[in-house]
Design an enzyme around this catalytic site. Sequence first.
Site, PDB file in Angstrom:
ATOM      1  N   LYS A  79      32.516  18.697  34.387  1.00 21.43           N
ATOM      2  CA  LYS A  79      33.568  19.552  33.824  1.00 21.43           C
ATOM      3  C   LYS A  79      34.744  18.647  33.449  1.00 21.43           C
ATOM      4  O   LYS A  79      35.045  17.686  34.185  1.00 21.43           O
ATOM      5  CB  LYS A  79      33.988  20.561  34.894  1.00 21.43           C
ATOM      6  CG  LYS A  79      35.032  21.569  34.474  1.00 21.43           C
ATOM      7  CD  LYS A  79      35.331  22.524  35.641  1.00 21.43           C
ATOM      8  CE  LYS A  79      36.310  23.621  35.290  1.00 21.43           C
ATOM      9  NZ  LYS A  79      36.546  24.543  36.416  1.00 21.43           N
ATOM     10  N   SER A 154      35.796  29.424  35.101  1.00 22.76           N
ATOM     11  CA  SER A 154      36.247  28.543  34.054  1.00 22.76           C
ATOM     12  C   SER A 154      35.259  27.421  33.707  1.00 22.76           C
ATOM     13  O   SER A 154      35.357  26.841  32.627  1.00 22.76           O
ATOM     14  CB  SER A 154      37.581  27.901  34.450  1.00 22.76           C
ATOM     15  OG  SER A 154      37.440  27.115  35.616  1.00 22.76           O
ATOM     16  N   SER A 178      35.152  29.851  39.838  1.00 23.17           N
ATOM     17  CA  SER A 178      34.794  29.155  38.592  1.00 23.17           C
ATOM     18  C   SER A 178      33.504  28.373  38.611  1.00 23.17           C
ATOM     19  O   SER A 178      33.070  27.901  37.565  1.00 23.17           O
ATOM     20  CB  SER A 178      35.919  28.213  38.179  1.00 23.17           C
ATOM     21  OG  SER A 178      36.897  28.948  37.521  1.00 23.17           O
TER      22      SER A 178
HETATM   23  N1  GLN Z   1      38.969  33.027  36.998  1.00 27.65           N
HETATM   24  C1  GLN Z   1      39.894  32.637  38.029  1.00 27.65           C
HETATM   25  C2  GLN Z   1      41.197  32.265  37.383  1.00 27.65           C
HETATM   26  O1  GLN Z   1      41.328  32.492  36.237  1.00 27.65           O
HETATM   27  C3  GLN Z   1      39.320  31.508  38.816  1.00 27.65           C
HETATM   28  C4  GLN Z   1      39.402  30.220  38.118  1.00 27.65           C
HETATM   29  C5  GLN Z   1      38.830  29.077  38.902  1.00 27.65           C
HETATM   30  O2  GLN Z   1      38.103  29.256  39.879  1.00 27.65           O
HETATM   31  N2  GLN Z   1      39.215  27.891  38.493  1.00 27.65           N
HETATM   32  O3  GLN Z   1      42.078  31.762  37.990  1.00 27.65           O
END
Ligand code: GLN
Length: 487
Positions: A79, A154, A178
């Site tokens: 990532k 994400s 994420s």
């Molecule tokens: N979807 C969650 C957010 O927008 C989690 C994101 C993540 O785990 N980095 O913060």
Amino acid sequence: MELYYKTISELEELLDSGEISAVELAKAFIDRKNAVDGKVGAFLSSDEGGLLAAAAESDARRARGQKRGALEGIPVGLKDVLAVRGQKLTCASKILENYVSPYTASSLEKLESRGGLFWGRLNMDEFAMGSSCENSAFKLTRNPWDLSRIPGGSSGGAAAAVAAGECAASLGSDTGGSIRQPASLCGVVGMKPTYGLVSRYGLAAFASSLDQIGPFARCVRDAAILLEAVAGHDPRDSTSVKTDIPDYAANLSLEAFKGKKIGLPKEYFSAGIDPEVRGIVEKAVSDCRALGAEVEEISLPHTDLAIPVYYIIATAEASSNLARYDGVRYTRRSPSTTDVIDMYFKSRAEGFGEEVKRRIILGSYVLSSGYYDAYYLRAQKVRTLIRRDFEDAFGRVDVIMTPTSPTTAFKIGEKTSDPLAMYLSDICTINVNLAGLPGISVPCGFSSEGLPVGLQMIGKAFDEQNLLSFAASYEAARGFDSREPNL
Ligand code: GLN
């Protein structure tokens, strides 16, 4: 079966027996990426020459009898939130468009010490904020199972790349879901380890008390191999914990459920969960019961407070972590500024996307004097209650099971105009980060539209070995066909 859909253990056998070389394997992934990434859009960048050179070195090591470890010759994607010396680290943000890392993340150093080969930077929501990968400043990633849908977020690129066979495995980060949520929506295994198990050195910070690095893989054993590689104390991350790391893959038990208790939190099977997803997850739980477990309904009473608590704590930490991107160091500087204050304002205004700005504003607000006690401090107290819910539950059960995501992959654009609807995508995963516990998402079936569904298993802190064994036991016994996306 195509090489690019094989598991790491299968590939290692082929490499060990000399049936294929690491260079041939690298070429297979390069060809696959060139064939499908125009449709999927998982990669932000890749260095084919670099991968082939690294693969040639891996072949040479193997030929000398100096195989480094269980990942020798295996291409792994990252990532775009993990640092690789001399390479861009953009966090999918315009503000870091031209930033080049001066050092390499511990997790990649550790993968390489087991023979893993770095293969490309994968798309994500800007600064890991989002649940669909649509917040990337650079490109859209599509779900390999249905190109009109999001891959989740994400770490959407990291999940989609594995699902599409563009890399054997990948590393992502999970702050509120994420890794697990995109793994679920893309039909691969994704794991968030216990907070502190994996060093965050070289991970661009979003919310430091929640962020953890973890693997995406084609099967539980592969996830175990990756986790074993990256886990362990690192003097460069003061929150990484000194604990012995077992050989998770070698110690996997496929009879983990015998005499064990599964807890089903009633709050996770109620309204808000798509009925078809719930049905598929309930069937998976009954498959686990058939493997010798008892199932007990439990309650995690503070579950409904997770989203508000998370969006106070995560935004507060983000507003402070992202303060360093100011047009002076690291970042792109606005070209037309009058003085230093103007330079800060314009560089940030031009560099950050909408969602990131929304969170910086929210986070600054909850930390501001007068509101700190009312919001931030209160959220910390509720976080303790959420953690205690899990501690109480683990006094009675050995593993907790829930859906990973309340729905299957939704359509591109469906939730972009409604941040609250987007935030609810993580309703099943966020609590696990707030409590610091390990969680894994395992594919457990397909919806009537042919979209993957994931089963989330949550374990006790630092009990990754048992959690992986539960997941592997289910995976070995599950009934559904293991199809691949049609690309
Ligand atoms: N979807 C969650 C957010 O927008 C989690 C994101 C993540 O785990 N980095 O913060």
